[in-house]
Design a protein around this motif. Sequence first.
Motif, short mmCIF file in Angstrom:
data_model
loop_
_atom_site.label_atom_id
_atom_site.label_comp_id
_atom_site.label_asym_id
_atom_site.label_seq_id
_atom_site.Cartn_x
_atom_site.Cartn_y
_atom_site.Cartn_z
N ARG A 181 0.82 -1.22 0.00
CA ARG A 181 0.00 0.00 0.00
C ARG A 181 0.85 1.27 0.00
O ARG A 181 0.45 2.30 0.51
CB ARG A 181 -0.98 0.02 1.19
CG ARG A 181 -1.87 -1.21 1.25
CD ARG A 181 -2.98 -1.04 2.27
NE ARG A 181 -3.91 0.00 1.87
CZ ARG A 181 -4.88 -0.15 0.97
NH1 ARG A 181 -5.05 -1.31 0.35
NH2 ARG A 181 -5.69 0.85 0.69
N LYS A 182 2.00 1.19 -0.60
CA LYS A 182 2.83 2.37 -0.83
C LYS A 182 2.60 2.80 -2.28
O LYS A 182 3.39 2.53 -3.19
CB LYS A 182 4.31 2.04 -0.58
CG LYS A 182 4.60 1.64 0.86
CD LYS A 182 6.06 1.29 1.05
CE LYS A 182 6.35 0.90 2.48
NZ LYS A 182 7.78 0.53 2.69
N PHE A 183 1.48 3.48 -2.47
CA PHE A 183 1.00 3.71 -3.83
C PHE A 183 1.87 4.69 -4.62
O PHE A 183 2.02 4.54 -5.83
CB PHE A 183 -0.44 4.21 -3.78
CG PHE A 183 -1.39 3.24 -3.11
CD1 PHE A 183 -1.38 1.90 -3.46
CD2 PHE A 183 -2.25 3.65 -2.11
CE1 PHE A 183 -2.23 0.99 -2.85
CE2 PHE A 183 -3.11 2.76 -1.50
CZ PHE A 183 -3.09 1.42 -1.86
N ASP A 184 2.40 5.69 -3.95
CA ASP A 184 3.24 6.65 -4.67
C ASP A 184 4.49 5.98 -5.22
O ASP A 184 4.90 6.20 -6.37
CB ASP A 184 3.62 7.81 -3.75
CG ASP A 184 2.42 8.68 -3.40
OD1 ASP A 184 1.44 8.66 -4.18
OD2 ASP A 184 2.45 9.35 -2.36
N LYS A 185 5.12 5.15 -4.38
CA LYS A 185 6.31 4.43 -4.84
C LYS A 185 5.95 3.43 -5.93
O LYS A 185 6.70 3.26 -6.90
CB LYS A 185 6.98 3.72 -3.67
CG LYS A 185 7.72 4.64 -2.73
CD LYS A 185 8.53 3.84 -1.73
CE LYS A 185 9.37 4.76 -0.85
NZ LYS A 185 10.18 3.99 0.11
N ALA A 186 4.82 2.76 -5.78
CA ALA A 186 4.42 1.79 -6.80
C ALA A 186 4.19 2.48 -8.13
O ALA A 186 4.63 1.98 -9.19
CB ALA A 186 3.15 1.07 -6.35
N ARG A 187 3.54 3.64 -8.11
CA ARG A 187 3.31 4.38 -9.37
C ARG A 187 4.64 4.81 -10.00
O ARG A 187 4.81 4.72 -11.22
CB ARG A 187 2.43 5.60 -9.08
CG ARG A 187 2.15 6.45 -10.32
CD ARG A 187 1.24 7.61 -10.00
NE ARG A 187 -0.13 7.20 -9.78
CZ ARG A 187 -0.74 7.16 -8.60
NH1 ARG A 187 -0.06 7.53 -7.51
NH2 ARG A 187 -1.98 6.78 -8.46
#
Length: 944
Positions: free
Chosen positions: A851-857
Amino acid sequence: MASPTATTPSAPPPPPPPPAACAARYDFLNSKPPPNYVARLGRGAAGFTTRSDIGPAMGRGRGKPPGDDGDGDGGGDEEEKGYDENQKFDEFEGNDAGLFSNAGHDDEDDDREADAVWEGIDRRMDSRRKDRREARLKQEIERYRASNPKITEQFADLKRKLVDLSAQEWESIPEIGDYSLRRNKKRRFESFVPVPDTLLEKARQEQGHVTALDPKSRAAAAGAETPWAQTPVTDLTAVGEGRGTVLSLKLDRLSDSVFGVTIVDPRGYLTNLKSMKITSDAEISDIKKARLLLKSVIQTNPKHPPGWIAAARLEEVAGKLQVARQLIQRGCEECPTNEDVWLKACRLASPDEAKAVIARGVKEIPNSLKLWLQAAKLETSDLNKSRVLRKGLEHIPDSVRLWKSVVELANEEDARLLLHRAVECCPFHLELWLALARLETYDQAKKVLNKAKEKLPKEPAIWIMAAKLEEANGNTESVNEVIERSIKTLQGKGLGIDREAWLKEAEAAEHAGSVMTCQAIVKNTIGVGVDDEDRKRTWVADAEECKKRGSVDTAPAIYAHALSVFKFKKSIWLKAAQLEKRHGTEESLYILLSKATTYNRHAEVLWLMYAKEKWLAGDVPAAQTILQEAYAYLPNSEEIWLAAFKLEFENNEPERARILLSKARERGGTERVWMKSAIVERGLGNVDEERKLLEEGLKLFPSFFKLWLMLGQMEDRLGHVAKAKEANENALKHCPSCIPLWLSVANLEEKINGLRKSRAVLTMARKKNPATPELWLAAVRAELRHRNKKEADALLAKALQECPTSGILWAAAIEMVPRPQRKAKSSDAIKRCDHDPHVIAALAKLFWHDRKFDKARSWLNRAVTLAPDIGDFWALYYKFELQHGNADTHKDVVQRCVASEPKHGERWQAIAKAVENSHLSIEALLKKAVVALGQDENPNAVDP
């Protein structure tokens, strides 16, 4: 008579003495013995010979006849160096004292030479053993460091994790206390005991103040001084401290003086006192010292303005604002012609008195620009400010800053009138002329610019302004004439043309909205100072730099000029077309491609690009016309034939596509033509025709593996397992190093005979094609499909040993390990292959699950940037944005995917090459890939 020493050893002995001499027969005891005589030698007593017996013979040499001492002085020298017959016999040493007295130094030279030889041998042997000794020492050091690592090495992995800490997490880390052994030991020895009353009383007495005189001393001094009762007695301790302070100040002044003249830097005090804050007694003492120093300055030289300013600043810092005002007022009286003193007085004065102070200042110094600007700043309304500034212009009419300030406060009509007066007073200031030209009408602006050219004949900005004026009034034809005439005029006046400066002016004109002026500047200056052989390279580099800076009109202008010179350079046409495609309009792109195909009739890439742009715009007939025209110039171009086939096939015209491919085969088409022909028949469902085309194509091109794959897949699709197996076996005979064929054979064997046969095929494939990650990954996935987790782990470990930098293997390893171990495995993967898109996509999945969405993006964007041709990454990225993005991000991902036109990827190829999806767009394929990704996501993952 010769002496006895003259006889030789071989001479006969002397005759016996006569009888008359018998009486003296004992005289021989007192005579000297003959040479080489040894007593009792005749009776065999040779063992009793000593050095003292033969000592006298050393000087003459054994066997040398007596008296044979040589000729000349040589004999005398040897006697001096050898044994002296007359020397006294020593009872203790005998005659040994002179035994080696004549020995030379040759033995010492030989010894030194021998020592030097042995030292050289030792050095040589030591150099031969040096390498082995240093290598052994290095191994011991490395072994010791491995067994005893440093603290920094032990905590290296923890330090890497600190990168992920946010600012809030970092600040929330508690501060550690002092738990050192030294502190604990110190605290252990600390002890607190009650202080005795006697010690406290003694301390009070030492710190007490004497406020009375001794009666005896008063009696003794009675009448000598002022009576003590008439003078109040103060604190004597304070008096003593004051005397010490005064003395120290006097010493400081003396130490800072040369020949009685005090040296003070008031400007230094101005700088230092700005940041002074009184927080301690020491700073108070410094202020007192500074006050005395500055007092000395203003007393010794009252006409020195920085001294008054520094003294006022000091009092301001000390909090004595009224004293500061009085000082600066005195400074204004003493230095009425210094503007800094008046500005300081204005700043220190109260708001009500500031205007009066500045009024006195401008009266004393009417030509001071700073005072007039400060006076205008004190006014609150624009009208009053304008009045003050105009009053200042009466005294300083040539001040550009005052004119600019008063123009800024005026309306448009007043500003125009003011600028007319300004250019009269300041005729050599460019900005005023340009500002006036902007405010005037077209005709008046031309007159203003003409006057400006007369006053400033070497200013290019005036000519550029004239070109912008013509462009703004629709005189597009005059723009280029103005720029061209400006170049000639400036060169005629001896001004050199700086190409880089003019290009910057072109970019500035573009940003100002004057595109035609920009193009005219580029056209007339881009070739200045460039050699003919360097023109193409220089102009292309200039265009690329402008494109990087965002000057999307300057770069096409440079390309346009380059294409006017190099009309037949395909590379420049391609770069210009790509730039127009990104930043231009469709019409400008079509015009450019039309010109490109006109000048480059045999450049098939330009024809294909032109036809494709028309097709993407929906103009299919225009695309067909372009391809027909291209076919007329390139009748044997296979790319043109295939492009025409694709155009017809994608627009649901299979019959026309078949005809085109049939003609291409007749003209001797390559293996790609036969493959496309089979694809058309497969799409139409003509199995027999498809088989016929594949078999004929394989006869012509037996080493083209795609035809073998299509044949095997067709037989498998029809259920002819034996024929499919036979086709695969024949394929491997012709293409033993084709990895897709081996994978197809393994899948077919697994489908028919199970895992054991598939495992054997993959093992044989790995032997014939070592270090192939795709084969290892297929074997690992086959084991996972049959729930052989241990076997899969073992195969993956072997695969990583054989292919340590394979991204697909590391991505599979990250997905296969349990969740607690994935971070460590990810770190290893990043070390091995940092820029591999498969690893980056796998790490993006980890961030997504955490749920680390910024890093995943960010990591997904990096993956599609590194490998835009792999459709699986676009599907994963689009799925992520569908879940955690918005409409804008969805649209952006789709647009980027369509522009990239991906063609590879396991899931993407399976979907794109399906018969039912042959006519779908990239956007539709992307959505289908997202659905397939949800159904079959993460096939290698095993829950911990």
